[in-house]
Scaffold this motif. Structure first.
Motif, short mmCIF file in Angstrom:
data_model
loop_
_atom_site.label_atom_id
_atom_site.label_comp_id
_atom_site.label_asym_id
_atom_site.label_seq_id
_atom_site.Cartn_x
_atom_site.Cartn_y
_atom_site.Cartn_z
N ILE A 16 0.86 -1.18 0.00
CA ILE A 16 0.00 0.00 0.00
C ILE A 16 0.90 1.23 0.00
N LEU A 17 0.74 2.08 -1.02
CA LEU A 17 1.57 3.27 -1.18
C LEU A 17 0.75 4.51 -0.90
N LYS A 18 1.31 5.44 -0.14
CA LYS A 18 0.67 6.74 0.07
C LYS A 18 1.35 7.72 -0.87
N VAL A 19 0.55 8.34 -1.73
CA VAL A 19 1.08 9.23 -2.75
C VAL A 19 0.58 10.65 -2.50
N ASP A 20 1.49 11.60 -2.61
CA ASP A 20 1.15 13.01 -2.49
C ASP A 20 0.93 13.55 -3.90
N PRO A 21 -0.30 13.97 -4.22
CA PRO A 21 -0.57 14.43 -5.58
C PRO A 21 0.12 15.74 -5.93
N GLU A 22 0.42 16.54 -4.93
CA GLU A 22 1.05 17.84 -5.20
C GLU A 22 2.49 17.65 -5.68
N THR A 23 3.24 16.79 -4.99
CA THR A 23 4.63 16.56 -5.37
C THR A 23 4.77 15.36 -6.30
N GLN A 24 3.71 14.61 -6.47
CA GLN A 24 3.69 13.42 -7.31
C GLN A 24 4.79 12.43 -6.91
N SER A 25 4.85 12.15 -5.62
CA SER A 25 5.84 11.21 -5.11
C SER A 25 5.22 10.32 -4.04
N VAL A 26 5.87 9.19 -3.82
CA VAL A 26 5.42 8.25 -2.79
C VAL A 26 5.95 8.74 -1.45
N ILE A 27 5.06 8.96 -0.51
CA ILE A 27 5.44 9.46 0.80
C ILE A 27 5.77 8.31 1.75
N SER A 28 4.95 7.27 1.72
CA SER A 28 5.22 6.11 2.56
C SER A 28 4.64 4.88 1.91
N HIS A 29 5.10 3.73 2.39
CA HIS A 29 4.56 2.48 1.87
C HIS A 29 4.46 1.47 3.01
N LYS A 30 3.52 0.56 2.87
CA LYS A 30 3.33 -0.48 3.87
C LYS A 30 3.31 -1.82 3.13
N GLU A 31 4.30 -2.67 3.43
CA GLU A 31 4.38 -3.97 2.76
C GLU A 31 3.35 -4.93 3.32
N THR A 32 2.92 -5.84 2.48
CA THR A 32 1.97 -6.86 2.93
C THR A 32 2.73 -7.94 3.69
N PRO A 33 2.11 -8.55 4.69
CA PRO A 33 2.81 -9.61 5.42
C PRO A 33 3.04 -10.81 4.52
N LYS A 34 4.23 -11.37 4.64
CA LYS A 34 4.59 -12.51 3.80
C LYS A 34 4.30 -13.81 4.53
N ALA A 35 3.93 -14.81 3.78
CA ALA A 35 3.67 -16.13 4.35
C ALA A 35 4.99 -16.77 4.75
N PRO A 36 4.99 -17.60 5.77
CA PRO A 36 6.23 -18.26 6.17
C PRO A 36 6.73 -19.17 5.06
#
Length: 99
Positions: A16-36
């Protein structure tokens, strides 16, 4: 004009990426949990044994193909040699010859 950040899901890794439309850049991201990687040790051992057998079978197949490779190349050479002998003796036309 105050614009708020929006969330986008990455199609490749499902992060999940948080994008700032004003600067058109990714501000933060959250990775999905991986299976063992290994859920059951007995299953993992069985899979490794099957993998070993599959590798051995692939190796034997490549050895057989390599043994036949000399015959295949010999037959191809004989066929091309026969075609060369049966074709008329003409030189191939080069771009330089057309000038």
């Amino acid at each position: 004009m105050a614009s708020e950040m929006f969330e986008v899901t990455c199609p490749c890794c499902k992060a999940i990426l948080k994008v700032d439309p004003e600067t058109q850049s990714v501000i933060s991201h959250k990775e999905t949990p991986k299976a063992p990687a290994i859920s059951d040790l007995a299953t993992a051992v069985a899979d490794l044994k099957e993998e070993s057998a599959r590798r051995e079978a692939m190796f034997q197949k490549s050895v057989e193909a390599e043994k036949k490779q000399a015959d295949v190349l010999s037959r191809k050479f004989d066929e091309l040699l026969r075609q060369a002998r049966n074709s008329p003796d003409s030189k191939p036309i080069r771009d330089f010859d057309l000038d």
